[in-house]
Design an enzyme around this catalytic site. Structure first.
Site, mmCIF file in Angstrom:
data_model
loop_
_atom_site.group_PDB
_atom_site.id
_atom_site.type_symbol
_atom_site.label_atom_id
_atom_site.label_comp_id
_atom_site.label_asym_id
_atom_site.label_seq_id
_atom_site.Cartn_x
_atom_site.Cartn_y
_atom_site.Cartn_z
ATOM 1 N N MET A 167 0.845 -1.199 0.000
ATOM 2 C CA MET A 167 0.000 0.000 0.000
ATOM 3 C C MET A 167 0.883 1.253 0.000
ATOM 4 O O MET A 167 0.431 2.344 0.353
ATOM 5 C CB MET A 167 -0.934 0.004 1.213
ATOM 6 N N HIS A 190 9.647 -3.545 3.036
ATOM 7 C CA HIS A 190 9.127 -3.803 1.680
ATOM 8 C C HIS A 190 10.276 -4.119 0.725
ATOM 9 O O HIS A 190 10.178 -4.993 -0.127
ATOM 10 C CB HIS A 190 8.394 -2.560 1.136
HETATM 11 O O1 PAF Z 1 -0.053 -5.618 3.676
HETATM 12 C C1 PAF Z 1 -0.462 -4.735 2.892
HETATM 13 O O2 PAF Z 1 0.217 -3.771 2.580
HETATM 14 C C2 PAF Z 1 -1.862 -4.860 2.326
HETATM 15 O O3 PAF Z 1 -2.736 -5.406 3.271
HETATM 16 C C3 PAF Z 1 -1.926 -5.623 0.998
HETATM 17 C C4 PAF Z 1 -1.508 -7.080 1.191
HETATM 18 C C5 PAF Z 1 -1.029 -4.959 -0.018
HETATM 19 C C6 PAF Z 1 -3.360 -5.625 0.477
HETATM 20 O O4 PAF Z 1 -3.826 -4.334 0.290
#
Ligand code: PAF
Length: 280
Positions: A30, A37
Site C-alpha cells: 500500500m 518492503h
Molecule cells: O499488507 C499490505 O500492505 C496490504 O494489506 C496488501 C496485502 C497490499 C493488500 O492491500
C-alpha cells in the site's frame, strides 16, 4: 522501472512475460515503502526473472475512515526506492481502475481466522484484503508472491484464499524487519513522533520477555505481564495480546496445546495502531 497505471497495460506485459516463460515475482503493497518492503523486493529479484510491485491504498480494507484518510502516501519516494532496489515494474492504479462504484467484498469463508485477533478487532478488514489480493493475483498472475510476517494473520488469510482460488501461486512469508530499537518496520511508523517511536521499543522488549516466561508461567499470566509492561509506558494502550498456535493461529489455553507458540499484539500509540508478533 516501468510504471503501469491500468489493467490493460498490465495484462499486456504479463502476457508477453508468460509467452517468453519468464517467472514473475510479485510484491503487493500500500506504499509508504520502508526497508521491510524492499527486503521483499530483493527476495523476489533473487528468486524470479521479473519482479512487479503494486502500490494501492485499498479503501475496502480500512474499517476506520480516519485511518484511511491518514494512511501515509509517498508515490515519488516509493518509486525511487523501488527503482534503486532494481524492481522491474510498478502497478499503481487509481481506485476507479480497481473498483466499480458499488464494489462488494469477495465472498470467501475464512473460517475462524475471521473472528480472532485482527479479524475480531477490525471487522471486514480481511474481506477487504482478500478482495484486492484476489484481483491483483488474477491480473499479475505471479509465480510467487511475497508478504511480510509482520502481518502474520494476513499471511495466513492470504494463504487460505490463494490455496482455494490461485493454487498455482506460491505465497512466501518473509521475516519482519525491525528498527534498531526493535520496533517492527511499518508504514504507520512515520505517524509516530520521535519520543513515541523511541518508546515503542517496549513492544519488542515485552514480546522477548514473554519468550523468557514461556513454560514458566501459565499462558494467561504471560499475556497479562506483557500487557502491563507495555501499558506502563505512555502513551501505549493494548488492544489485544494473544498467544496462539503459529500454524492455525488458535489462541492457546496452555503451553502444551502446541509445539510452536507465537505471541501477537495490537497496541495503540495515541491514534496510531501498531501490530507485531514473534515466535516464542
Ligand atoms: O499488507 C499490505 O500492505 C496490504 O494489506 C496488501 C496485502 C497490499 C493488500 O492491500
Amino acid at each position: 522501472m516501468k510504471l503501469i497505471k491500468d489493467i490493460h497495460s498490465l495484462s499486456q506485459i504479463v502476457s508477453s512475460k508468460k509467452h517468453e516463460h519468464i517467472n514473475i515475482g510479485f510484491v503487493p503493497t500500500m506504499g509508504a515503502l520502508h526497508e521491510g518492503h524492499i527486503s521483499l523486493i530483493k527476495q523476489s529479484l533473487l528468486e524470479n526473472d521479473f519482479t512487479i510491485a503494486s502500490i494501492f491504498v485499498n479503501p475496502l480494507q480500512f474499517n476506520n475512515p480516519d485511518d484511511l484518510k491518514k494512511y501515509p502516501r509517498a508515490l515519488d519516494s516509493d518509486m525511487q526506492m523501488l527503482e534503486s532496489a532494481g524492481c522491474n515494474a510498478l502497478f499503481a492504479p487509481e481506485t476507479s481502475e480497481v473498483y466499480s462504484g458499488d464494489e462488494q467484498p469477495l465472498q470467501f469463508d475464512l473460517g475462524n481466522l475471521a473472528n480472532i485477533m485482527e479479524g475480531k478487532f477490525r471487522p471486514g478488514h480481511f474481506a477487504g484484503v482478500i478482495t484486492i489480493v484476489h484481483k491483483l493475483f488474477s491480473w499479475v498472475k505471479p509465480d510467487v508472491a511475497y508478504f511480510g510476517e509482520k502481518d502474520f494473520q494476513q499471511l495466513a488469510v492470504i494463504r487460505k484464499m490463494a490455496k482455494a482460488l490461485h493454487p498455482n501461486i506460491i505465497v512466501t512469508g518473509c521475516p519482519t524487519l525491525r528498527e534498531p530499537n526493535g520496533l517492527a518496520m511499518s508504514s504507520r511508523n512515520v505517524r509516530l513522533n520521535k519520543t513515541v517511536r523511541h518508546n515503542a521499543s517496549i513492544i519488542y522488549k515485552a514480546m522477548q520477555h514473554a519468550r523468557q516466561l514461556k513454560n514458566v508461567l501459565p499462558v494467561y499470566e504471560v499475556c497479562s505481564k506483557v500487557r502491563s509492561m507495555i501499558e506502563e509506558v505512555a502513551p501505549f494502550k493494548v488492544e489485544y495480546i494473544e498467544i496462539a498456535d503459529a500454524v492455525n493461529l488458535q489462541p492457546l489455553q496452555q503451553w502444551s496445546d502446541t509445539q510452536s507458540a507465537r505471541i501477537f499484539v495490537a497496541v495503540f500509540a495515541n491514534d496510531v495502531r501498531l501490530i507485531d508478533n514473534a515466535a516464542l
